[in-house]
Scaffold this motif. Structure first.
Motif, PDB file in Angstrom:
ATOM      1  N   PRO A  16      87.179  53.457  22.305  1.00 53.83           N
ATOM      2  CA  PRO A  16      87.962  54.634  22.792  1.00 53.83           C
ATOM      3  C   PRO A  16      88.685  55.526  21.856  1.00 53.83           C
ATOM      4  CG  PRO A  16      89.108  52.538  23.346  1.00 53.83           C
ATOM      5  CD  PRO A  16      87.703  52.131  22.581  1.00 53.83           C
ATOM      6  N   ASP A  17      89.283  55.288  20.903  1.00 53.58           N
ATOM      7  CA  ASP A  17      89.918  55.781  20.045  1.00 53.58           C
ATOM      8  C   ASP A  17      89.047  56.664  19.126  1.00 53.58           C
ATOM      9  OD1 ASP A  17      92.076  55.199  21.252  1.00 53.58           O
ATOM     10  OD2 ASP A  17      92.542  53.435  20.114  1.00 53.58           O
ATOM     11  N   GLY A  18      87.657  56.480  18.844  1.00 51.22           N
ATOM     12  CA  GLY A  18      86.952  56.923  18.002  1.00 51.22           C
ATOM     13  C   GLY A  18      86.613  58.580  18.284  1.00 51.22           C
ATOM     14  N   THR A  19      86.617  59.318  17.139  1.00 48.15           N
ATOM     15  CA  THR A  19      86.529  60.725  17.586  1.00 48.15           C
ATOM     16  C   THR A  19      85.020  61.164  18.114  1.00 48.15           C
ATOM     17  OG1 THR A  19      88.085  61.390  15.783  1.00 48.15           O
ATOM     18  CG2 THR A  19      86.823  63.092  16.547  1.00 48.15           C
ATOM     19  N   ARG A  27      90.682  67.363  17.945  1.00 43.21           N
ATOM     20  CA  ARG A  27      89.935  66.222  17.924  1.00 43.21           C
ATOM     21  C   ARG A  27      90.125  65.535  18.935  1.00 43.21           C
ATOM     22  NH1 ARG A  27      89.019  67.796  13.510  1.00 43.21           N
ATOM     23  NH2 ARG A  27      88.722  67.203  11.620  1.00 43.21           N
ATOM     24  N   LEU A  28      89.036  65.123  19.817  1.00 44.42           N
ATOM     25  CA  LEU A  28      89.161  64.420  20.972  1.00 44.42           C
ATOM     26  C   LEU A  28      88.310  63.090  21.077  1.00 44.42           C
ATOM     27  CD1 LEU A  28      88.098  67.502  23.371  1.00 44.42           C
ATOM     28  CD2 LEU A  28      90.313  66.915  22.370  1.00 44.42           C
ATOM     29  N   PRO A  29      88.982  62.106  21.178  1.00 49.00           N
ATOM     30  CA  PRO A  29      88.529  60.683  21.246  1.00 49.00           C
ATOM     31  C   PRO A  29      87.455  60.416  22.483  1.00 49.00           C
ATOM     32  CG  PRO A  29      90.828  60.471  22.002  1.00 49.00           C
ATOM     33  CD  PRO A  29      90.457  62.087  21.510  1.00 49.00           C
ATOM     34  N   TYR A  30      86.738  59.555  22.295  1.00 48.84           N
ATOM     35  CA  TYR A  30      85.793  58.818  23.391  1.00 48.84           C
ATOM     36  C   TYR A  30      86.531  58.738  24.690  1.00 48.84           C
ATOM     37  CZ  TYR A  30      81.405  59.281  20.850  1.00 48.84           C
ATOM     38  OH  TYR A  30      80.316  59.664  20.073  1.00 48.84           O
ATOM     39  N   GLY A  31      87.500  57.926  24.641  1.00 52.26           N
ATOM     40  CA  GLY A  31      88.273  57.641  25.794  1.00 52.26           C
ATOM     41  C   GLY A  31      88.738  58.753  26.593  1.00 52.26           C
ATOM     42  N   MET A  32      89.324  60.060  26.019  1.00 54.65           N
ATOM     43  CA  MET A  32      89.742  60.901  26.541  1.00 54.65           C
ATOM     44  C   MET A  32      88.429  61.723  27.242  1.00 54.65           C
ATOM     45  SD  MET A  32      90.457  64.752  25.130  1.00 54.65           S
ATOM     46  CE  MET A  32      90.953  65.844  26.723  1.00 54.65           C
ATOM     47  N   ILE A  33      87.446  61.908  26.659  1.00 55.21           N
ATOM     48  CA  ILE A  33      86.095  62.669  27.218  1.00 55.21           C
ATOM     49  C   ILE A  33      85.778  61.864  28.372  1.00 55.21           C
ATOM     50  CG2 ILE A  33      83.674  63.454  26.781  1.00 55.21           C
ATOM     51  CD1 ILE A  33      84.991  64.431  24.278  1.00 55.21           C
ATOM     52  N   ASP A  34      85.786  60.700  28.259  1.00 54.71           N
ATOM     53  CA  ASP A  34      85.405  59.758  29.350  1.00 54.71           C
ATOM     54  C   ASP A  34      86.254  60.107  30.657  1.00 54.71           C
ATOM     55  OD1 ASP A  34      83.355  57.804  30.422  1.00 54.71           O
ATOM     56  OD2 ASP A  34      84.804  56.424  30.533  1.00 54.71           O
ATOM     57  N   THR A  35      87.711  59.933  30.418  1.00 50.30           N
ATOM     58  CA  THR A  35      88.501  60.072  31.504  1.00 50.30           C
ATOM     59  C   THR A  35      88.459  61.536  32.036  1.00 50.30           C
ATOM     60  OG1 THR A  35      90.225  58.606  30.147  1.00 50.30           O
ATOM     61  CG2 THR A  35      91.110  60.219  31.839  1.00 50.30           C
ATOM     62  N   VAL A  36      88.326  62.559  31.346  1.00 52.72           N
ATOM     63  CA  VAL A  36      88.052  64.029  31.990  1.00 52.72           C
ATOM     64  C   VAL A  36      86.749  63.695  32.842  1.00 52.72           C
ATOM     65  CG1 VAL A  36      88.051  66.438  31.654  1.00 52.72           C
ATOM     66  CG2 VAL A  36      89.693  65.072  30.219  1.00 52.72           C
ATOM     67  N   ALA A  37      85.736  63.362  32.300  1.00 55.46           N
ATOM     68  CA  ALA A  37      84.603  63.155  32.858  1.00 55.46           C
ATOM     69  C   ALA A  37      84.733  62.617  34.402  1.00 55.46           C
ATOM     70  CB  ALA A  37      83.469  62.757  32.284  1.00 55.46           C
ATOM     71  N   MET A 229      74.163  66.028  21.023  1.00 55.28           N
ATOM     72  CA  MET A 229      75.237  65.259  22.161  1.00 55.28           C
ATOM     73  C   MET A 229      74.630  64.048  22.377  1.00 55.28           C
ATOM     74  SD  MET A 229      76.994  66.975  25.266  1.00 55.28           S
ATOM     75  CE  MET A 229      75.495  66.787  26.510  1.00 55.28           C
ATOM     76  N   ASN A 230      73.691  63.773  23.072  1.00 53.34           N
ATOM     77  CA  ASN A 230      73.194  62.509  23.746  1.00 53.34           C
ATOM     78  C   ASN A 230      72.977  61.428  22.817  1.00 53.34           C
ATOM     79  OD1 ASN A 230      73.627  63.863  26.305  1.00 53.34           O
ATOM     80  ND2 ASN A 230      71.535  63.861  26.651  1.00 53.34           N
ATOM     81  N   THR A 231      72.585  61.942  21.578  1.00 54.09           N
ATOM     82  CA  THR A 231      72.235  60.731  20.570  1.00 54.09           C
ATOM     83  C   THR A 231      73.199  60.468  19.734  1.00 54.09           C
ATOM     84  OG1 THR A 231      69.795  61.834  20.325  1.00 54.09           O
ATOM     85  CG2 THR A 231      70.665  60.588  18.520  1.00 54.09           C
ATOM     86  N   ALA A 232      74.200  61.442  19.373  1.00 58.95           N
ATOM     87  CA  ALA A 232      75.423  61.169  18.855  1.00 58.95           C
ATOM     88  C   ALA A 232      76.243  60.369  19.579  1.00 58.95           C
ATOM     89  CB  ALA A 232      76.158  62.520  18.532  1.00 58.95           C
ATOM     90  N   PHE A 233      76.313  60.839  21.089  1.00 60.79           N
ATOM     91  CA  PHE A 233      77.440  59.843  22.074  1.00 60.79           C
ATOM     92  C   PHE A 233      76.953  58.457  22.116  1.00 60.79           C
ATOM     93  CE2 PHE A 233      79.970  63.107  24.565  1.00 60.79           C
ATOM     94  CZ  PHE A 233      80.271  63.863  23.483  1.00 60.79           C
ATOM     95  N   MET A 234      75.719  58.328  22.069  1.00 58.27           N
ATOM     96  CA  MET A 234      75.012  56.759  22.163  1.00 58.27           C
ATOM     97  C   MET A 234      75.513  56.155  20.794  1.00 58.27           C
ATOM     98  SD  MET A 234      71.126  56.307  22.635  1.00 58.27           S
ATOM     99  CE  MET A 234      70.838  56.140  24.169  1.00 58.27           C
ATOM    100  N   ARG A 235      75.266  56.874  19.496  1.00 59.23           N
ATOM    101  CA  ARG A 235      75.653  56.071  18.454  1.00 59.23           C
ATOM    102  C   ARG A 235      77.501  55.957  18.182  1.00 59.23           C
ATOM    103  NH1 ARG A 235      72.383  58.125  13.168  1.00 59.23           N
ATOM    104  NH2 ARG A 235      70.593  57.132  13.753  1.00 59.23           N
ATOM    105  N   SER A 237      79.078  58.503  17.261  1.00 59.29           N
ATOM    106  CA  SER A 237      79.328  59.264  16.453  1.00 59.29           C
ATOM    107  C   SER A 237      80.264  60.548  16.507  1.00 59.29           C
ATOM    108  CB  SER A 237      78.001  59.975  15.675  1.00 59.29           C
ATOM    109  OG  SER A 237      77.175  58.956  15.076  1.00 59.29           O
ATOM    110  N   THR A 238      80.493  61.627  15.798  1.00 61.04           N
ATOM    111  CA  THR A 238      81.223  62.450  15.779  1.00 61.04           C
ATOM    112  C   THR A 238      80.581  63.819  15.868  1.00 61.04           C
ATOM    113  OG1 THR A 238      83.241  61.631  14.611  1.00 61.04           O
ATOM    114  CG2 THR A 238      83.178  63.681  14.879  1.00 61.04           C
ATOM    115  N   VAL A 239      80.859  64.740  16.891  1.00 62.06           N
ATOM    116  CA  VAL A 239      80.054  65.950  17.219  1.00 62.06           C
ATOM    117  C   VAL A 239      81.077  66.970  16.810  1.00 62.06           C
ATOM    118  CG1 VAL A 239      78.660  67.181  18.842  1.00 62.06           C
ATOM    119  CG2 VAL A 239      78.770  64.812  18.978  1.00 62.06           C
ATOM    120  N   VAL A 240      80.562  67.922  15.873  1.00 63.57           N
ATOM    121  CA  VAL A 240      81.275  68.948  15.537  1.00 63.57           C
ATOM    122  C   VAL A 240      80.591  70.288  16.126  1.00 63.57           C
ATOM    123  CG1 VAL A 240      82.216  70.551  13.651  1.00 63.57           C
ATOM    124  CG2 VAL A 240      81.950  68.027  12.919  1.00 63.57           C
TER     125      VAL A 240
END
Length: 511
Positions: A16-19, A27-37, A229-235, A237-240
């Motif tokens: 959840p804390d990974g960027t 810099r937005l972590p995975y947990g936050m993106i999932d929460t807003v979604a 986007m989808n491949t990086a999120f699956m991994r 990874s960080t998307v700039v």
């Protein structure tokens, strides 16, 4: 049960804390993106939008894109991403054609008045009921164009259980650029999109310290959506995120953020190489993987990249209708520059004639594709679907040859082919030859109407910096290097060429 939003959910659960997203200083972590979604999904359901409904999204590469994209998917609805360069009238067409019930629209900027166009399109569309503004100022709750997403999300719970969707349910409707007639919406299922992300992940080894992707390809297009986007999120990874491609800025971001993976169209590579050679811009050494698609890469650009960066661009091929990746120069097999490689796992390709009959051997012929990546069809267009789909095979409209090892090489779009005095002339072949001339930086060849030959060959050329070659000199050179029926009789010099939002040269504007 299969929902494409799992590419975000899984990474948010595991790290959840990974960027997930880098945008400017954010810099937005995975947990936050999932929460807003999850909040976006709750919001949609509270407004009566649910499974099978269509929701449009008009937004450049900004953090809003994944928030809303995955929110729509979690609600069991279908995402309809719109090209951000569309005018109001065109937005209305897409909303009507896709039966969209809601539109999330970026407020825009003075250069890109998307909010104004989106609002006009929404008002002109009959069935679209909800308009949410994605404000240009972070967290702004007011906008002249209507209700902002932050105002709408105020007090909306972040608890949401993702709606169960079947593998064959439609996840995304991608509109094809409409080079012929009106744009059509390719219906891609959760399975189409998820398998394509899985395969894009599988094709590249993961870097030890994790991977960072530069997302400058528009996320509203299948190439950026799936392979970045989808491949990086699956991994995980960080998307700039980079909303607009600018070669110097892209190179700078790669260095600053230690980008390992870049995917782009050939004109982007050409732009970066021009910047490096002309202005001595620094080569980012973190980059490990460079992927090209969207159009065929000139061999000169491939050669220059390899000399400059120390490794080669891997070329692939696909279309909106194939989620998009269909073939690729895959690691672990010899790379053949100038080819689109071999079909990816689970996908078949063949060459056919205009009657769907299989062409054996080298071809040329039209590429047909069958596999887990092929769309369900064009939304609401059974006739158009029947024209391109037969027994699971999709006909692409691209003409290619195939070598003895099964590598395909695109000659051209069937519709870009020039017929001059009864001879078939393939523009791409001439562009390749023209670009070997030291004075030619970029070339685009088209057919223009001609009284006796039917079509005449014309080349638009961007000269290299400081070059003073004349039209006559270049025509004389071409005459020596190309067959008599092929060489361009007309050459026009330009400082720039018209391009689509994805960086493809717009030949229809040159004809």
């Amino acid at each position: 049960m299969l929902n494409l939003s799992v590419v975000l959910e899984d990474s948010a659960r595991n790290n959840p804390d990974g960027t997930a997203i880098v945008f400017g200083d954010m810099r937005l972590p995975y947990g936050m993106i999932d929460t807003v979604a999850r909040q976006v999904a709750s919001l949609l359901v509270s407004r009566g939008i649910g499974k099978g409904d269509k929701v449009a999204l008009a937004c450049p590469n900004l953090p809003y894109f994944p928030f809303v994209y995955f929110g729509i998917l979690k609600a069991g609805a279908t995402v309809v991403p719109l090209n951000v360069l569309l005018q109001g009238r065109e937005i209305a067409y897409h909303l009507d054609d896709s039966d969209a019930k809601a539109l999330f629209c970026f407020e825009g900027s003075p250069e890109l008045p998307l909010g104004e166009r989106g609002k006009a399109g929404f008002e002109a569309a009959d069935g679209c009921e909800h308009f949410f503004v994605l404000p240009a100022t972070a967290l702004a709750t007011e906008s002249p164009y209507g209700e902002t997403v932050w105002a709408a999300l105020n007090g909306v719970p972040a608890e949401f259980e993702t709606v169960q969707t079947a593998p064959e349910d439609t996840a995304v409707i991608l509109y094809t650029s409409g080079t012929t007639g009106q744009p059509k919406g390719a219906e891609l299922s959760h399975q189409n999109m998820l398998m394509n992300a899985l395969i894009s992940d599988r094709m590249f080894p993961r870097s030890e310290g994790g991977d960072t992707y530069l997302a400058v390809l528009p996320l509203f297009h299948s190439f950026g959506q799936t392979t970045i986007m989808n491949t990086a999120f699956m991994r995980g990874s960080t998307v700039v995120l980079m909303p607009r491609f600018e070669p110097g800025e892209a190179l700078e971001l790669m260095r600053k953020e230690n980008v390992t993976t870049f995917a782009g169209v050939p004109t982007m590579y050409w732009g970066m190489l021009t910047k490096i050679h002309a202005e001595g811009a620094e080569v980012p050494r973190s980059l490990k993987v460079a992927v090209a698609g969207g159009a065929s890469s000139p061999v000169e650009v491939l050669r220059d990249f390899e000399q400059t960066f120390g490794f080669g661009i891997l070329e692939g091929y696909g279309l909106s209708e194939t989620s998009p990746v269909a073939s690729f120069n895959q690691l672990g097999r010899p790379t053949k520059p100038g080819t689109i490689g071999t079909p990816v796992w689970g996908v078949e390709m063949k060459l056919i004639d205009s009657e769907w009959k299989t062409i054996e051997g080298e071809g040329p012929g039209e590429i047909a594709i069958r596999g887990h990546n092929v769309m369900k069809g064009y939304y609401g267009r059974p006739e158009a679907t029947a024209e391109v789909l037969d027994d699971g095979w999709f006909r692409t409209g691209d003409i290619a040859t195939r070598d003895a090892d099964g590598y395909y090489a695109i000659i051209d779009r069937a519709k870009d082919m020039i017929i001059r005095g009864g001879f078939n002339v393939y523009p791409r072949e001439l562009e390749e030859v023209l670009m070997t001339h030291e004075a030619v930086s970029l070339a685009a060849v088209v057919g223009v109407p001609h009284a006796s030959h039917g079509e005449e060959v014309k080349a638009y050329v961007i000269r290299t910096a400081g070059s003073a070659v004349t039209e006559d000199e270049l025509i004389a050179w071409a005459k020596e290097n190309m067959a008599a029926y092929k060489y361009p009789r007309i050459i026009e010099f330009r400082d720039a060429l018209p391009m689509t939002a994805t960086g493809k040269i717009l030949k229809r504007e040159l004809r």
